[in-house]
Motif scaffolding. Structure first.
Motif, PDB file in Angstrom:
ATOM      1  N   GLY A  27      67.134  55.867  22.363  1.00 48.49           N
ATOM      2  CA  GLY A  27      65.867  55.632  21.676  1.00 48.49           C
ATOM      3  C   GLY A  27      65.109  54.409  22.154  1.00 48.49           C
ATOM      4  N   LYS A  28      65.469  53.877  23.323  1.00 56.48           N
ATOM      5  CA  LYS A  28      64.848  52.646  23.808  1.00 56.48           C
ATOM      6  C   LYS A  28      63.667  52.885  24.735  1.00 56.48           C
ATOM      7  N   VAL A  29      63.639  54.016  25.433  1.00 58.89           N
ATOM      8  CA  VAL A  29      62.552  54.311  26.370  1.00 58.89           C
ATOM      9  C   VAL A  29      62.153  55.776  26.263  1.00 58.89           C
ATOM     10  N   HIS A  30      61.008  56.072  26.848  1.00 58.44           N
ATOM     11  CA  HIS A  30      60.553  57.454  27.041  1.00 58.44           C
ATOM     12  C   HIS A  30      60.420  57.690  28.534  1.00 58.44           C
ATOM     13  N   ILE A  31      60.612  58.908  28.949  1.00 59.94           N
ATOM     14  CA  ILE A  31      60.338  59.311  30.323  1.00 59.94           C
ATOM     15  C   ILE A  31      59.056  60.118  30.305  1.00 59.94           C
ATOM     16  N   THR A  32      58.167  59.792  31.237  1.00 56.47           N
ATOM     17  CA  THR A  32      56.867  60.462  31.284  1.00 56.47           C
ATOM     18  C   THR A  32      56.605  61.054  32.664  1.00 56.47           C
ATOM     19  N   GLN A  33      55.738  62.059  32.647  1.00 60.01           N
ATOM     20  CA  GLN A  33      55.176  62.627  33.864  1.00 60.01           C
ATOM     21  C   GLN A  33      53.719  62.904  33.559  1.00 60.01           C
ATOM     22  N   GLY A  34      52.846  62.451  34.423  1.00 58.55           N
ATOM     23  CA  GLY A  34      51.419  62.657  34.203  1.00 58.55           C
ATOM     24  C   GLY A  34      50.934  62.037  32.904  1.00 58.55           C
ATOM     25  N   GLY A  35      51.594  60.971  32.449  1.00 61.61           N
ATOM     26  CA  GLY A  35      51.196  60.278  31.238  1.00 61.61           C
ATOM     27  C   GLY A  35      51.731  60.873  29.950  1.00 61.61           C
ATOM     28  N   SER A  36      52.414  62.003  30.025  1.00 60.30           N
ATOM     29  CA  SER A  36      52.953  62.656  28.833  1.00 60.30           C
ATOM     30  C   SER A  36      54.468  62.506  28.778  1.00 60.30           C
ATOM     31  N   VAL A  37      55.003  62.321  27.580  1.00 59.98           N
ATOM     32  CA  VAL A  37      56.450  62.239  27.404  1.00 59.98           C
ATOM     33  C   VAL A  37      57.055  63.597  27.704  1.00 59.98           C
ATOM     34  N   VAL A  38      58.126  63.588  28.490  1.00 57.43           N
ATOM     35  CA  VAL A  38      58.811  64.823  28.866  1.00 57.43           C
ATOM     36  C   VAL A  38      60.289  64.716  28.512  1.00 57.43           C
ATOM     37  N   ASP A  39      60.939  65.859  28.438  1.00 58.28           N
ATOM     38  CA  ASP A  39      62.372  65.918  28.205  1.00 58.28           C
ATOM     39  C   ASP A  39      63.069  65.502  29.497  1.00 58.28           C
ATOM     40  N   PRO A  40      63.881  64.454  29.455  1.00 61.58           N
ATOM     41  CA  PRO A  40      64.510  63.988  30.694  1.00 61.58           C
ATOM     42  C   PRO A  40      65.470  64.999  31.313  1.00 61.58           C
ATOM     43  N   VAL A  41      65.971  65.911  30.522  1.00 66.81           N
ATOM     44  CA  VAL A  41      66.902  66.917  31.043  1.00 66.81           C
ATOM     45  C   VAL A  41      66.172  67.932  31.912  1.00 66.81           C
ATOM     46  N   THR A  42      64.952  68.257  31.557  1.00 66.97           N
ATOM     47  CA  THR A  42      64.215  69.294  32.286  1.00 66.97           C
ATOM     48  C   THR A  42      63.181  68.730  33.254  1.00 66.97           C
TER      49      THR A  42
END
Length: 92
Positions: free
Chosen positions: A66-81
């Motif tokens: 719960g410490k960070v988010h992973i993003t692509q294109g500025g949107s939060v994404v599921d790090p697994v996918t």
């Protein structure tokens, strides 16, 4: 016990990468992001490229915590996918 992708989350490099990700993010605005390569370079110096996947795994563990988010294109994404380049930002 091993974490996602076979990396032991308690190994020295994994802990170093997690700490470096949090340190780099703490030095930036709350909306700023970093690339996993920023942490890999900071930990690995000139020999950083082999740390790219461990840095991504460290970021995934920090998402789970719960410490960070992973993003692509500025949107939060599921790090697994998530496929391709990712960015890391502080969780609110």
């Amino acid at each position: 016990m091993t974490g996602p992708g076979g990396t032991d989350p308690q190994d020295g490099v994994g802990r170093q990468l997690e700490a470096k990700i949090l340190e780099l993010l703490a030095a930036r605005a709350s909306t700023s992001t970093i690339c996993p390569s920023d942490a890999a370079r900071a930990v690995g110096g000139d020999e950083w490229r082999h740390l790219m996947e461990p840095a991504r795994k460290a970021a995934r563990r920090l998402v789970d915590a719960g410490k960070v988010h992973i993003t692509q294109g500025g949107s939060v994404v599921d790090p697994v996918t998530a496929k391709g380049p990712i960015r890391i930002r502080k969780a609110p």
